[in-house]
Design a protein around this motif. Structure first.
Motif, mmCIF file in Angstrom:
data_model
loop_
_atom_site.group_PDB
_atom_site.id
_atom_site.type_symbol
_atom_site.label_atom_id
_atom_site.label_comp_id
_atom_site.label_asym_id
_atom_site.label_seq_id
_atom_site.Cartn_x
_atom_site.Cartn_y
_atom_site.Cartn_z
ATOM 1 N N ALA A 68 46.213 40.290 34.289
ATOM 2 C CA ALA A 68 45.908 39.521 35.325
ATOM 3 C C ALA A 68 46.716 39.336 37.331
ATOM 4 O O ALA A 68 45.868 39.545 38.029
ATOM 5 C CB ALA A 68 47.096 37.960 35.078
ATOM 6 N N ARG A 69 47.362 40.626 36.531
ATOM 7 C CA ARG A 69 48.346 41.797 38.005
ATOM 8 C C ARG A 69 46.967 42.492 39.116
ATOM 9 O O ARG A 69 46.838 42.041 39.951
ATOM 10 C CB ARG A 69 48.872 42.749 37.197
ATOM 11 N N ARG A 72 44.296 39.612 40.083
ATOM 12 C CA ARG A 72 44.449 38.953 41.013
ATOM 13 C C ARG A 72 44.482 40.312 42.726
ATOM 14 O O ARG A 72 44.171 39.269 44.005
ATOM 15 C CB ARG A 72 45.965 38.227 41.247
ATOM 16 N N ALA A 73 44.944 41.193 42.813
ATOM 17 C CA ALA A 73 45.171 41.787 43.443
ATOM 18 C C ALA A 73 42.896 42.250 43.778
ATOM 19 O O ALA A 73 42.947 42.470 45.223
ATOM 20 C CB ALA A 73 45.114 43.596 43.148
ATOM 21 N N LYS A 75 40.500 40.312 43.477
ATOM 22 C CA LYS A 75 39.845 39.441 43.779
ATOM 23 C C LYS A 75 40.401 39.133 45.744
ATOM 24 O O LYS A 75 39.573 39.073 46.405
ATOM 25 C CB LYS A 75 40.645 37.750 43.205
ATOM 26 N N GLU A 76 41.842 39.520 45.862
ATOM 27 C CA GLU A 76 41.943 39.416 47.380
ATOM 28 C C GLU A 76 41.924 40.176 47.938
ATOM 29 O O GLU A 76 41.019 39.680 49.089
ATOM 30 C CB GLU A 76 43.871 39.527 47.065
#
Length: 138
Positions: A68-69, A72-73, A75-76
């Motif tokens: 997930a970490r 998330r990075a 995707k951003e």
């Protein structure tokens, strides 16, 4: 434990170079050399486990939060609206390296998706499958 003949063990330990995004005591996150899309990553445990069925529970407990970490990075940074989290077990499921690993594949909305074709299953068939699997789930 490490398998001296495993290419992913060699990559995870740093013996074979890779483009490494992240590393800690348990995992190395690398860029896939044959990406399904730009930014395709692999999460490799540093310890050798052939597949999910061999994966140590302590390592497994750390895997999803790390996934997930990283996602998330990703995707951003890449402005991708979605991603696939893929983990294959056994040759019949597409596993080509017998070292547990997780794919994080960014999806930009234009490429072909990794989907299955929906099939059919009767209520009776589901009940029989439930009985058979349930007997082994102890």
């Amino acid at each position: 434990m490490r398998d001296e003949n495993c290419i992913f063990c060699k990559i995870a330990s740093g013996e074979i170079p890779s483009t490494t995004l992240y590393e800690d005591g348990d995992f190395r996150v690398i860029f896939d050399l044959a990406p399904a899309s730009p930014g395709h990553l692999l999460i490799l445990p540093k310890e050798h486990f052939a597949d999910l069925l061999e994966l140590d529970e302590a390592v497994a407990a750390k895997l999803l939060p790390l996934s997930a970490r990283v996602a998330r990075a990703m995707k951003e940074a890449l402005s991708c609206p979605g991603f696939h989290l893929v983990q294959n077990n056994g040759e019949a499921a597409g596993q080509t390296v017998r070292h547990f690993h997780m794919h994080i594949i960014p999806r930009y909305g234009k490429e072909e998706l990794l989907l299955w074709k929906p099939g059919e299953c009767t209520e009776e068939e589901r009940a029989e499958l439930c009985r058979r699997i349930g007997e082994k789930l102890q």
